[in-house]
Design a protein around this motif. Structure first.
Motif, short mmCIF file in Angstrom:
data_model
loop_
_atom_site.label_atom_id
_atom_site.label_comp_id
_atom_site.label_asym_id
_atom_site.label_seq_id
_atom_site.Cartn_x
_atom_site.Cartn_y
_atom_site.Cartn_z
N LYS A 156 0.93 -1.30 0.24
CA LYS A 156 -0.04 0.04 -0.21
C LYS A 156 0.81 1.20 0.22
N GLU A 157 1.80 1.34 0.16
CA GLU A 157 2.78 2.61 0.98
C GLU A 157 3.40 2.55 -0.49
N LEU A 158 3.80 1.45 -1.79
CA LEU A 158 4.35 1.63 -2.55
C LEU A 158 3.42 1.56 -3.43
N ASN A 159 1.96 1.88 -3.13
CA ASN A 159 0.98 1.88 -4.31
C ASN A 159 1.37 1.17 -5.69
N LEU A 160 1.84 -0.03 -5.02
CA LEU A 160 1.21 -1.69 -5.76
C LEU A 160 0.19 -1.88 -6.22
N ALA A 161 0.02 -2.82 -7.05
CA ALA A 161 -1.30 -3.22 -7.46
C ALA A 161 -0.85 -4.66 -7.58
N ASP A 162 -1.92 -5.47 -6.68
CA ASP A 162 -2.37 -6.85 -6.92
C ASP A 162 -1.34 -7.56 -7.82
N GLY A 163 -0.98 -7.82 -9.10
CA GLY A 163 -0.23 -8.50 -9.79
C GLY A 163 1.55 -7.96 -9.70
N GLU A 164 1.69 -6.98 -9.01
CA GLU A 164 3.04 -6.59 -8.85
C GLU A 164 3.84 -6.59 -8.11
N TRP A 165 3.29 -7.33 -7.03
CA TRP A 165 3.91 -8.79 -5.44
C TRP A 165 3.47 -9.76 -4.81
N LYS A 166 4.12 -10.22 -4.26
CA LYS A 166 4.01 -11.15 -4.07
C LYS A 166 4.84 -11.40 -2.88
N LEU A 167 4.23 -12.46 -1.97
CA LEU A 167 4.81 -12.59 -0.80
C LEU A 167 4.96 -13.72 -0.77
N THR A 168 6.18 -14.11 0.34
CA THR A 168 6.66 -16.17 0.02
C THR A 168 7.66 -16.49 1.29
N PHE A 169 7.75 -17.32 1.71
CA PHE A 169 8.41 -18.25 2.57
C PHE A 169 9.50 -19.29 2.87
N GLN A 170 10.71 -18.35 2.97
CA GLN A 170 11.48 -18.73 2.77
C GLN A 170 12.98 -20.12 3.73
N SER A 171 13.71 -20.43 3.70
CA SER A 171 14.45 -21.56 5.04
C SER A 171 13.89 -22.58 5.28
N ARG A 172 12.74 -23.61 4.98
CA ARG A 172 11.70 -24.29 4.93
C ARG A 172 13.32 -25.51 5.18
N PHE A 173 12.72 -26.35 6.32
CA PHE A 173 13.44 -27.60 7.10
C PHE A 173 12.70 -28.60 7.20
N GLY A 174 13.83 -29.33 6.55
CA GLY A 174 12.71 -31.22 7.73
C GLY A 174 11.35 -31.07 6.14
N ARG A 175 10.60 -32.43 6.53
CA ARG A 175 9.80 -33.09 5.34
C ARG A 175 8.14 -32.58 5.55
N GLU A 176 7.97 -31.68 6.75
CA GLU A 176 6.73 -31.63 6.80
C GLU A 176 6.62 -29.91 6.54
N PRO A 177 5.49 -29.49 6.11
CA PRO A 177 4.49 -28.84 5.75
C PRO A 177 4.84 -26.97 6.45
N TRP A 178 5.68 -25.82 5.90
CA TRP A 178 5.99 -25.14 6.44
C TRP A 178 4.66 -24.19 5.40
N LEU A 179 5.03 -22.62 6.06
CA LEU A 179 4.35 -22.07 5.15
C LEU A 179 4.36 -21.82 3.80
N GLN A 180 3.44 -21.66 3.57
CA GLN A 180 3.36 -21.32 1.92
C GLN A 180 2.82 -20.15 0.88
N PRO A 181 2.97 -19.58 0.15
CA PRO A 181 4.46 -20.46 -1.47
C PRO A 181 5.50 -20.16 -0.44
N TYR A 182 6.69 -21.12 -1.06
CA TYR A 182 7.49 -21.39 -0.67
C TYR A 182 8.74 -19.72 -2.02
N THR A 183 9.56 -19.05 -1.22
CA THR A 183 10.00 -18.93 -2.16
C THR A 183 11.06 -19.55 -3.15
N ASP A 184 11.90 -20.44 -3.17
CA ASP A 184 12.15 -21.37 -3.79
C ASP A 184 11.05 -21.40 -5.38
N GLU A 185 10.56 -22.31 -4.65
CA GLU A 185 9.87 -23.12 -6.01
C GLU A 185 8.97 -21.61 -7.08
#
Length: 332
Positions: free
Chosen positions: A229-258
């Motif tokens: 909002k501060e940058l006045n970005l439209a929905d398609g111009e940005w994305k939130l992701t999560f990095q550094s997962r470890f192990g086999r269980e599900p972590w927060l998604q979407p994953y950064t590497d994928e």
């Protein structure tokens, strides 16, 4: 005790920690402390002890030590060097604002400088009031709560505690969002806003932590939406992701590497990545994002990757820290 005037209060900055040296033995010592914390890994202790000592600490330290060697600076570990700069910057800013020296101390949840080291320093200074600022904008039981646990443990044998105030989080604090936005704008200005997408990559945690009530995921989304909002970005111009997962269980998604691989495969031309949850650049930003994930993106076919550094010791960041401290020390 010194006869010099006691400070009205002191500030304790806390970050995660870093090995004392980029060597397998130092990394092993650090990982053993870090990964044994129940806040970080809550697997049953007998099973986790076997996994940690039988597998992880036997094979991981050598590889991790090489990664630390790649990001090492003249002042040592980036996280520790930047944290020291933040400490000095905040101390100078508080003195400028309040007209007297306010001690700003630095401790790590794991490794050095330890909470005990800082405790001895506080006693020498005669500190009676302490505001604690964990350098995690978004609260998680695995980071912020772990820092509080460590502080409390360090005070167990202390017969005289200072009065404590604890800053839990600052996920949508206006000065923090403005500082992030300014760092993005400056990066875009330097590259002529040649960016199709802004990726906001946060450190991940297991999905079940959220299910159990950890507010971290919600706060990451709040930060990302406020920054967009501060940058006045439209929905398609940005994305939130999560990095550094470890192990086999599900972590927060979407994953950064994928996400990097998918954007690369889509032939994205111009990608900016910022890590708003990291107050200082460290292995997880410099090696994992700027190196490893850049490679994922480019090998998949993307071009124009830019990593936007953490706020580190930027003036806007120091100003934000000073505002937080002043706000949380009213009446002192």
């Amino acid at each position: 005790m010194s006869s010099t005037k006691k400070p009205p209060f002191a500030v304790l900055l806390v970050n995660l920690g870093t090995p004392d040296a980029p060597t397998p033995s130092a990394v092993k010592k650090y990982l053993a402390e870090f990964l044994w914390d129940r806040r970080v890994v809550d697997v049953a202790r007998p099973l986790w002890w076997l996994i940690l000592h039988g597998i992880i600490l036997r094979f991981r330290p050598g590889r991790v030590a090489k990664n630390y060697q790649q990001v090492l600076t003249d002042e040592g570990s980036p996280l520790l060097a930047i944290s020291k700069q933040q400490r000095a910057g905040l101390e100078a800013k508080l003195e400028e604002t309040l007209g007297e020296k306010i001690p700003v101390l630095l401790a790590m949840t794991y490794g050095s400088p330890s909470m005990e080291d800082v405790g001895r320093e506080m006693r020498q200074l005669g500190v009676e009031k302490l505001v604690v600022l964990p350098m995690y904008p978004q609260f998680s039981s695995s980071t912020t709560a772990a820092a509080f646990d460590r502080l409390a443990a360090s005070l167990k044998k202390c017969p005289h505690w200072p009065e404590l105030r604890f800053i839990r989080d600052y996920a949508t604090y206006p000065a923090y969002i403005r500082a992030l936005a300014e760092s993005v704008r400056q990066s875009w200005q330097s590259q002529g806003k040649n960016s199709e997408q802004l990726i906001m990559s946060f450190h991940g945690i297991p999905q079940r932590y959220t299910t159990k009530g950890d507010p971290y995921e919600r706060q990451c989304h709040a930060t990302a939406n406020a920054l967009a909002k501060e940058l006045n970005l439209a929905d398609g111009e940005w994305k939130l992701t999560f990095q550094s997962r470890f192990g086999r269980e599900p972590w927060l998604q979407p994953y950064t590497d994928e996400t990097m691989k998918a954007l690369g495969a889509a032939k994205t031309q111009g990608l900016s990545v910022i890590c708003p949850g990291f107050s200082a650049d460290c292995l997880e930003t410099l090696e994992e994002i700027e190196d490893e994930n850049r490679e994922y993106f480019e090998q998949a076919g993307g071009t124009g990757f830019t990593y936007i550094p953490a706020l580190n010791s930027r003036p806007e960041h120091i100003q934000m820290m000073q505002e937080l401290v002043i706000q949380h020390t009213q009446g002192w």
